[in-house]
Design a protein around this motif. Structure first.
Motif, PDB file in Angstrom:
ATOM      1  N   GLY A  76       7.710   8.127   7.279  1.00 57.04           N
ATOM      2  CA  GLY A  76       7.665   9.640   7.017  1.00 57.04           C
ATOM      3  C   GLY A  76       8.812   9.849   5.134  1.00 57.04           C
ATOM      4  N   ALA A  77       9.044  10.922   4.523  1.00 57.44           N
ATOM      5  CA  ALA A  77       9.322  10.704   3.833  1.00 57.44           C
ATOM      6  C   ALA A  77      10.651  10.923   3.798  1.00 57.44           C
ATOM      7  N   GLY A  78      11.184  10.788   4.943  1.00 60.17           N
ATOM      8  CA  GLY A  78      12.820  11.464   5.366  1.00 60.17           C
ATOM      9  C   GLY A  78      13.938  12.092   3.951  1.00 60.17           C
TER      10      GLY A  78
ATOM     11  N   ASP B 231       4.549  12.654   6.375  1.00 59.42           N
ATOM     12  CA  ASP B 231       4.800  12.683   7.720  1.00 59.42           C
ATOM     13  C   ASP B 231       3.322  13.568   7.915  1.00 59.42           C
ATOM     14  N   GLY B 232       2.642  14.398   6.833  1.00 57.58           N
ATOM     15  CA  GLY B 232       1.551  15.035   7.621  1.00 57.58           C
ATOM     16  C   GLY B 232       0.072  14.572   7.154  1.00 57.58           C
ATOM     17  N   ASP B 233      -0.225  14.435   5.935  1.00 55.21           N
ATOM     18  CA  ASP B 233      -1.367  14.331   5.384  1.00 55.21           C
ATOM     19  C   ASP B 233      -1.441  12.663   5.891  1.00 55.21           C
ATOM     20  N   GLY B 234      -0.803  12.196   5.067  1.00 56.20           N
ATOM     21  CA  GLY B 234      -0.681  11.037   5.428  1.00 56.20           C
ATOM     22  C   GLY B 234      -1.144  10.239   6.760  1.00 56.20           C
ATOM     23  N   LEU B 235      -1.282  10.463   7.351  1.00 58.01           N
ATOM     24  CA  LEU B 235      -0.752  10.506   9.684  1.00 58.01           C
ATOM     25  C   LEU B 235      -2.677  10.678   9.166  1.00 58.01           C
TER      26      LEU B 235
ATOM     27  N   GLY C  96      10.884  16.796  -1.225  1.00 59.62           N
ATOM     28  CA  GLY C  96      10.442  17.832  -0.650  1.00 59.62           C
ATOM     29  C   GLY C  96      10.599  17.754   0.398  1.00 59.62           C
ATOM     30  N   PRO C  97       9.783  19.490   0.480  1.00 59.16           N
ATOM     31  CA  PRO C  97       8.711  19.741   1.536  1.00 59.16           C
ATOM     32  C   PRO C  97       7.331  19.010   1.269  1.00 59.16           C
ATOM     33  N   GLU C  98       6.958  19.329  -0.241  1.00 60.49           N
ATOM     34  CA  GLU C  98       5.485  18.076  -0.156  1.00 60.49           C
ATOM     35  C   GLU C  98       5.686  17.068  -0.365  1.00 60.49           C
ATOM     36  N   MET C  99       6.295  15.972  -0.393  1.00 60.15           N
ATOM     37  CA  MET C  99       6.517  15.137  -0.118  1.00 60.15           C
ATOM     38  C   MET C  99       6.528  14.579   1.440  1.00 60.15           C
TER      39      MET C  99
ATOM     40  N   GLY D 222       0.556  -1.672  -0.115  1.00 60.26           N
ATOM     41  CA  GLY D 222      -0.402   0.467  -0.017  1.00 60.26           C
ATOM     42  C   GLY D 222       0.636   1.220   0.009  1.00 60.26           C
ATOM     43  N   ASP D 223       0.582   2.134  -1.118  1.00 58.82           N
ATOM     44  CA  ASP D 223       1.018   3.794  -0.575  1.00 58.82           C
ATOM     45  C   ASP D 223       0.218   4.967   0.262  1.00 58.82           C
ATOM     46  N   LEU D 224       0.876   5.312   0.746  1.00 61.43           N
ATOM     47  CA  LEU D 224      -0.165   6.315   1.184  1.00 61.43           C
ATOM     48  C   LEU D 224      -0.644   7.582   0.860  1.00 61.43           C
ATOM     49  N   LEU D 225       0.486   7.259  -0.920  1.00 58.19           N
ATOM     50  CA  LEU D 225      -0.486   8.497  -1.291  1.00 58.19           C
ATOM     51  C   LEU D 225      -1.093   8.127  -2.445  1.00 58.19           C
ATOM     52  N   GLY D 226      -1.420   6.799  -3.086  1.00 61.56           N
ATOM     53  CA  GLY D 226      -2.214   6.156  -3.934  1.00 61.56           C
ATOM     54  C   GLY D 226      -3.701   6.313  -3.326  1.00 61.56           C
TER      55      GLY D 226
END
Ligand SMILES: NC(=O)c1ccc[n+]([C@@H]2O[C@H](COP(=O)([O-])OP(=O)(O)OC[C@H]3O[C@@H](n4cnc5c(N)ncnc54)[C@H](OP(=O)(O)O)[C@@H]3O)[C@@H](O)[C@H]2O)c1
Length: 219
Positions: A76-78, A90-94, A82-85, A51-55
């Protein structure tokens, strides 16, 4: 399955946590973006979930979690993308994962966050790091306001040193390093302590066995 759903299951902390939980008799489903990332854990009894948190939307993520009783968010994007990821993972994914847990009827949610003092002694923290800290802070606030039975774990700077099983943990402890092994051990102890909820726990390497350190946090 009953058990723990790990988001970030192939990450430095997540891939250590799954086998510890499975060895302790918990059911474990670990999510990663590519199935092969989870192959090494399969022999330990960890169930791989792709699973992909973005998809995924919240409903899709919820469907993957259904039947579990606890979510651990260690993704986490680690700093990649960049900032968008950072905002997206880390933000919208949570926030998506919190919504998904609610949709799946899961009450307990453990978040691997970050130590607020991290790298504060450095001469010039860069904008990217400041954004990362802001996103993590917003994620903490979102989870704390969720109504779930949450625990926010704030590790110091993560290392790949072999775990000692000994930590310093509390509402406020001096900033320091902590091995990913020790973070996974502490998370497993928190999973095994269902009465420990609605707490922010800072953790570094230390001198106290993890089970004792976590047990001392139960009121
Ligand atoms: N580095 C530090 O010193 C430090 C200190 C305190 C807290 N933390 C936080 O602690 C957490 C765990 O750290 P770690 O060392 O285990 O991090 P990590 O090794 O980078 O693991 C994070 C995992 O998140 C996954 N991920 C990224 N984007 C995703 C997406 N769109 N969908 C699903 N999964 C995604 C990554 O997948 P891929 O493997 O596919 O990239 C990776 O496996 C992170 O949130 C980190 O911010 C870090």
């Amino acid at each position: 399955m009953t058990g723990v759903f790990i988001i970030g299951g192939a990450g430095g902390v997540g891939r250590r946590l799954g086998p510890i939980l499975a060895a302790g008799g918990k059911g474990v489903a670990a999510m990663a973006r590519r199935p092969e990332q989870l192959e090494p854990q399969r022999a330990s009894g960890v169930t791989p979930v792709t699973g992909d948190l973005l998809g995924l939307d919240a409903a899709g993520l919820s469907a993957l979690m259904t039947g579990c009783d606890t979510v651990v968010f260690s993704a986490g994007a680690g700093g990649k993308g960049g900032p968008e990821m950072t905002r997206a993972v880390d933000g919208d994914g949570l926030e998506k994962a919190v919504s998904a847990a609610k949709g799946a009827g899961i009450r307990r949610f453990l978040l691997v966050s970050v130590f607020p003092d991290a790298l504060r002694g450095q001469p010039a923290p860069n904008d990217r790091f400041e954004l990362y800290m802001q996103v993590k802070r917003k994620a903490d606030v979102h989870l704390a306001d969720s109504g779930l039975d949450w625990v926010i774990l704030r590790p110091g700077t993560l290392t790949d040193q072999p775990g000692t099983g000994k930590v310093r943990a509390g509402a406020a402890v001096p900033y320091g390093e902590v091995s990913r092994d020790n973070v996974a051990t502490v998370l497993a102890e928190i999973v095994a302590t269902p009465g420990l909820n609605r707490r922010i726990i800072e953790v570094t390497d230390g001198d106290t066995p993890a089970a004792q350190a976590v047990g001392a946090l139960v009121n």
